[in-house]
Design a protein around this motif. Sequence first.
Motif, PDB file in Angstrom:
ATOM      1  N   ILE A 109       0.838  -1.197   0.000  1.00  0.00           N
ATOM      2  CA  ILE A 109       0.000   0.000   0.000  1.00  0.00           C
ATOM      3  C   ILE A 109       0.873   1.249   0.000  1.00  0.00           C
ATOM      4  CG2 ILE A 109      -1.630   1.357   1.380  1.00  0.00           C
ATOM      5  CD1 ILE A 109      -2.839  -1.303   2.330  1.00  0.00           C
ATOM      6  N   ARG A 110       1.873   1.259   0.864  1.00  0.00           N
ATOM      7  CA  ARG A 110       2.746   2.426   0.967  1.00  0.00           C
ATOM      8  C   ARG A 110       3.610   2.586  -0.287  1.00  0.00           C
ATOM      9  NH1 ARG A 110       6.262   2.635   5.877  1.00  0.00           N
ATOM     10  NH2 ARG A 110       5.966   4.889   5.813  1.00  0.00           N
ATOM     11  N   TYR A 111       4.009   1.488  -0.887  1.00  0.00           N
ATOM     12  CA  TYR A 111       4.817   1.565  -2.107  1.00  0.00           C
ATOM     13  C   TYR A 111       4.031   2.273  -3.204  1.00  0.00           C
ATOM     14  CZ  TYR A 111       8.076   0.168  -5.795  1.00  0.00           C
ATOM     15  OH  TYR A 111       8.985   0.183  -6.829  1.00  0.00           O
ATOM     16  N   ARG A 112       2.771   1.875  -3.372  1.00  0.00           N
ATOM     17  CA  ARG A 112       1.942   2.521  -4.394  1.00  0.00           C
ATOM     18  C   ARG A 112       1.797   4.011  -4.102  1.00  0.00           C
ATOM     19  NH1 ARG A 112      -2.624  -1.376  -6.732  1.00  0.00           N
ATOM     20  NH2 ARG A 112      -3.452   0.647  -7.364  1.00  0.00           N
ATOM     21  N   GLU A 156      -1.227  11.774  -1.137  1.00  0.00           N
ATOM     22  CA  GLU A 156      -0.658  10.424  -1.105  1.00  0.00           C
ATOM     23  C   GLU A 156       0.618  10.402  -0.258  1.00  0.00           C
ATOM     24  OE1 GLU A 156      -1.904   7.548  -2.403  1.00  0.00           O
ATOM     25  OE2 GLU A 156      -3.677   8.725  -2.842  1.00  0.00           O
ATOM     26  N   LEU A 157       1.397  11.474  -0.333  1.00  0.00           N
ATOM     27  CA  LEU A 157       2.624  11.540   0.469  1.00  0.00           C
ATOM     28  C   LEU A 157       2.304  11.735   1.942  1.00  0.00           C
ATOM     29  CD1 LEU A 157       4.715  13.811  -1.932  1.00  0.00           C
ATOM     30  CD2 LEU A 157       4.724  11.312  -1.763  1.00  0.00           C
ATOM     31  N   GLY A 653      -1.034  -5.536  -9.302  1.00  0.00           N
ATOM     32  CA  GLY A 653      -0.906  -6.691  -8.422  1.00  0.00           C
ATOM     33  C   GLY A 653      -0.540  -6.336  -6.995  1.00  0.00           C
ATOM     34  N   LEU A 654      -0.155  -5.071  -6.757  1.00  0.00           N
ATOM     35  CA  LEU A 654       0.178  -4.632  -5.407  1.00  0.00           C
ATOM     36  C   LEU A 654      -1.096  -4.344  -4.615  1.00  0.00           C
ATOM     37  CD1 LEU A 654       2.986  -2.071  -6.300  1.00  0.00           C
ATOM     38  CD2 LEU A 654       3.330  -4.299  -5.256  1.00  0.00           C
ATOM     39  N   THR A 655      -1.107  -4.727  -3.364  1.00  0.00           N
ATOM     40  CA  THR A 655      -2.233  -4.407  -2.491  1.00  0.00           C
ATOM     41  C   THR A 655      -2.432  -2.900  -2.449  1.00  0.00           C
ATOM     42  OG1 THR A 655      -1.619  -6.300  -1.123  1.00  0.00           O
ATOM     43  CG2 THR A 655      -3.203  -4.742  -0.180  1.00  0.00           C
ATOM     44  N   GLY A 656      -3.692  -2.456  -2.500  1.00  0.00           N
ATOM     45  CA  GLY A 656      -4.000  -1.033  -2.462  1.00  0.00           C
ATOM     46  C   GLY A 656      -5.003  -0.701  -1.379  1.00  0.00           C
ATOM     47  N   VAL A 657      -5.303   0.564  -1.261  1.00  0.00           N
ATOM     48  CA  VAL A 657      -6.275   1.016  -0.267  1.00  0.00           C
ATOM     49  C   VAL A 657      -7.637   0.394  -0.524  1.00  0.00           C
ATOM     50  CG1 VAL A 657      -7.530   3.045   0.592  1.00  0.00           C
ATOM     51  CG2 VAL A 657      -5.055   3.156   0.257  1.00  0.00           C
ATOM     52  N   ASP A 658      -7.999   0.174  -1.797  1.00  0.00           N
ATOM     53  CA  ASP A 658      -9.283  -0.460  -2.095  1.00  0.00           C
ATOM     54  C   ASP A 658      -9.371  -1.847  -1.473  1.00  0.00           C
ATOM     55  OD1 ASP A 658     -10.088   1.737  -3.494  1.00  0.00           O
ATOM     56  OD2 ASP A 658      -9.732   0.884  -5.481  1.00  0.00           O
ATOM     57  N   LEU A 697       3.127   4.399 -15.670  1.00  0.00           N
ATOM     58  CA  LEU A 697       2.922   5.809 -15.982  1.00  0.00           C
ATOM     59  C   LEU A 697       2.204   6.442 -14.795  1.00  0.00           C
ATOM     60  CD1 LEU A 697       2.769   8.303 -17.861  1.00  0.00           C
ATOM     61  CD2 LEU A 697       0.682   7.307 -18.830  1.00  0.00           C
ATOM     62  N   VAL A 698       2.833   7.435 -14.172  1.00  0.00           N
ATOM     63  CA  VAL A 698       2.233   8.151 -13.047  1.00  0.00           C
ATOM     64  C   VAL A 698       1.543   9.385 -13.626  1.00  0.00           C
ATOM     65  CG1 VAL A 698       2.605   9.187 -10.783  1.00  0.00           C
ATOM     66  CG2 VAL A 698       4.111   7.342 -11.569  1.00  0.00           C
ATOM     67  N   LEU A 699       0.220   9.326 -13.728  1.00  0.00           N
ATOM     68  CA  LEU A 699      -0.534  10.431 -14.307  1.00  0.00           C
ATOM     69  C   LEU A 699      -0.536  11.632 -13.368  1.00  0.00           C
ATOM     70  CD1 LEU A 699      -3.548   8.485 -15.847  1.00  0.00           C
ATOM     71  CD2 LEU A 699      -1.542   9.409 -17.028  1.00  0.00           C
ATOM     72  N   ALA A 700      -0.946  12.781 -13.916  1.00  0.00           N
ATOM     73  CA  ALA A 700      -0.823  14.037 -13.174  1.00  0.00           C
ATOM     74  C   ALA A 700      -1.447  13.963 -11.791  1.00  0.00           C
ATOM     75  CB  ALA A 700      -1.455  15.176 -13.981  1.00  0.00           C
ATOM     76  N   HIS A 701      -2.647  13.386 -11.688  1.00  0.00           N
ATOM     77  CA  HIS A 701      -3.348  13.341 -10.407  1.00  0.00           C
ATOM     78  C   HIS A 701      -2.967  12.136  -9.566  1.00  0.00           C
ATOM     79  CE1 HIS A 701      -6.109  16.766 -10.989  1.00  0.00           C
ATOM     80  NE2 HIS A 701      -5.864  16.513 -12.261  1.00  0.00           N
ATOM     81  N   GLY A 702      -1.963  11.370 -10.017  1.00  0.00           N
ATOM     82  CA  GLY A 702      -1.467  10.270  -9.213  1.00  0.00           C
ATOM     83  C   GLY A 702      -1.967   8.907  -9.616  1.00  0.00           C
TER      84      GLY A 702
END
Length: 733
Positions: A109-112, A156-157, A653-658, A697-702
């Motif tokens: 989660i933190r990595y993402r 996010e930070l 594939g990384l665990t996320g907040v969802d 690709l890290v889009l503008a809004h994250g």
Amino acid sequence: MSVFVPLGMPRFEDGADHGPQPGRGTGNTAYLLINPPVTDPTTAYHSIPYLVGAARAAGHTEYACVDANLDAFTYLADPARFGAALTAARALRAEIEARAGAPRRHDEIRYRQALAAEGLTATSARDAIRVFQDPEDFYHPPTYAQAVAVTSRWWELIALEMPPGTADGFSMRVKSAVNLCSTADLSDPEVPAAVARPFEGYFADEFVPKLRERPWAVVGLSVNYTSQLPVALRMARLIRTVLPGAVIVFGGTEVGDVVKYADDPAAVWRVFQDADLIVPGEGESALIGILDAVGNGAVRGGDAFEGIGGVMTRHRPDPVIAYGSVATLDTPAYDVWDWDRYWSPEPVILYSPTRGCYWNKCTFCDYGLNTDRPTSPSRERPVDAVLQDLREVSRYGRTLYFAVDAMSPRYLRTLAAALAASSLDLRWSAELRLERTFPKRAVGELLAASGCVAVSFGYESGSQRVLDLIDKGVRIDAVPDVLAELARNGIAAQMMGFTGFPTETREEALETYEFLQHHEKLWTTAGIGLFALTPGSIVAKDPGRFGIELLPLSASDDIRRYVPWRDRRTGEVHWPESEDPRVPREHSAGFRRTSFDRPFVGGIDAAHTLLYHARFGRGLLPETPEGAARDEEPRVRLVGEPVVTIPFASVEGLTGVDDLMAQVSRRSRAQLDTTSGGYGEWLDGTGTARPGACGVLVLAHGDLVEVPAGVDFGADNAMTRALRLMLATQARA
């Protein structure tokens, strides 16, 4: 120009000795009022100006006010600190990548989240705030979008330092790895401290040193949103340490909700363990009573506060509901804030000409410290007094949001006529009821003449049967004529509704969306949520009338902010959810003029939205040469969209907040522990990432988008630009 009274620099009105007054203390009581994080930094909430205005008129003129929310974000935006946050995020990713073995879910989660640092620079946050404050760049949508994108990444930070899932933009999730419905979590000092961790530098460097500048006798924390509560609890612990003799008071709408919804009255004091007094309702007379008592020698823990109306003490725990007269209130003290520091090109000021709701019948409503009615009783300030207040307000700004539950049609017309006839040049917005008499009485023309630029309506549902169950007092077939009356006069309409009311069918839910589709030229912005049942509503008090039965909450949720329920006809069980699964995406998509939420342009009742309406009219965004075309390039670029190679086969594939929020929902429904300790095992479990490599690709809004293998996104050419655009479009679809 406004006069800012910074913390530690008390304001002395005239230096005169007013002498003792009957029933009053023999001198001023020095007090400090604080607006804690986390909330909207684009404008100031109006509670503290109202409190100071009342106390100042009563002779208490030694005070200071601090908007700790604004101060904390200003502190964090400093390039040195923001740059350090970027460095820390990149170091975190490197540390997780270097570990032997599979990462934990919490690590993933933190990595993402840490990927949000890519494409930002040390000055990005500071420069974004400057765009919000710039009278030209603010109204240039492509440039404005860059600033909003920075804040999205910034959150996010900030979230990296909080328990996972807690942060949600300039708000907080009520339930995540921290449960803000749990007195166990809120009364454990370590939990609020964990939520407040991103602000500890501000506390140490600015807040605590300022607390020491003066021995304040009374310190009040104005907590009006749930997102402020955990940080306010942490700040109270600091205040108690620095000022052990101060009388600490908690007040605000969120405080009232904790008092109202807590199962155990004694638990309220465990949550507010550093408080001496709680004001769960309107606070003007209560504050004056507290200051008078301290001026007469009252000390914390004493019994001199027991007789003050609207004040809870440990010896008198039952809330005393005080509904004050707005007719006799003193003018709010808007000079307590430095309006130039807020994140807008000009001030947007909140003002309340009325309190309560004149209709006060809607069966879903449950607002404030109400008793037998959905909200507080309606009270109106004389229009002459309102105009006098607004003359004072106009010293600081000319754009207002009338923060009211609902004004009666008669009062609205009287106020609008007075504004139209006055010399005040104000622009304003408010939430109103959909009154069928608007077209007959040419109310749109009157509102436009008074300076109204936008109106919010709770139309609630497109189904007349559901509206009748809600007791809305509105005929859905009359609504288009009301909207057309406003549109003819250039006034924007914001439409708010929800699906999922008890006994509502799928077809009726779709009618709520279809109404907006059929009349899309008559409204500008809209928001449709999913019904959540609250315990103080008429529905919850009389469930049989609505064909439902109430279900028990998880034992962890002893602050009953919502109630699960079962439909008696279908047997379906309903818990609060973010989306209605019955509504196809093609119905729910397409109602936004922008992709932004509060507090930004397009967000419901946002200051920035009001300013855009005041500049560009009911269309919200510029469509003429006066403004920028929507595909125009930004004047400054504050955020890049880099492609980052990560050592995992897939970022998805990384665990996320969802995934965490799915666990929260599952545990709640299964009556399992949903306090912060209940997620430790899951968060410490092995994540779902697979080793490998992929480009992101890290889009503008994250937003994070996987890129096709073999494409060199480092090259800036027509093909890579087209591919970036395609990937971005797919990600937002």
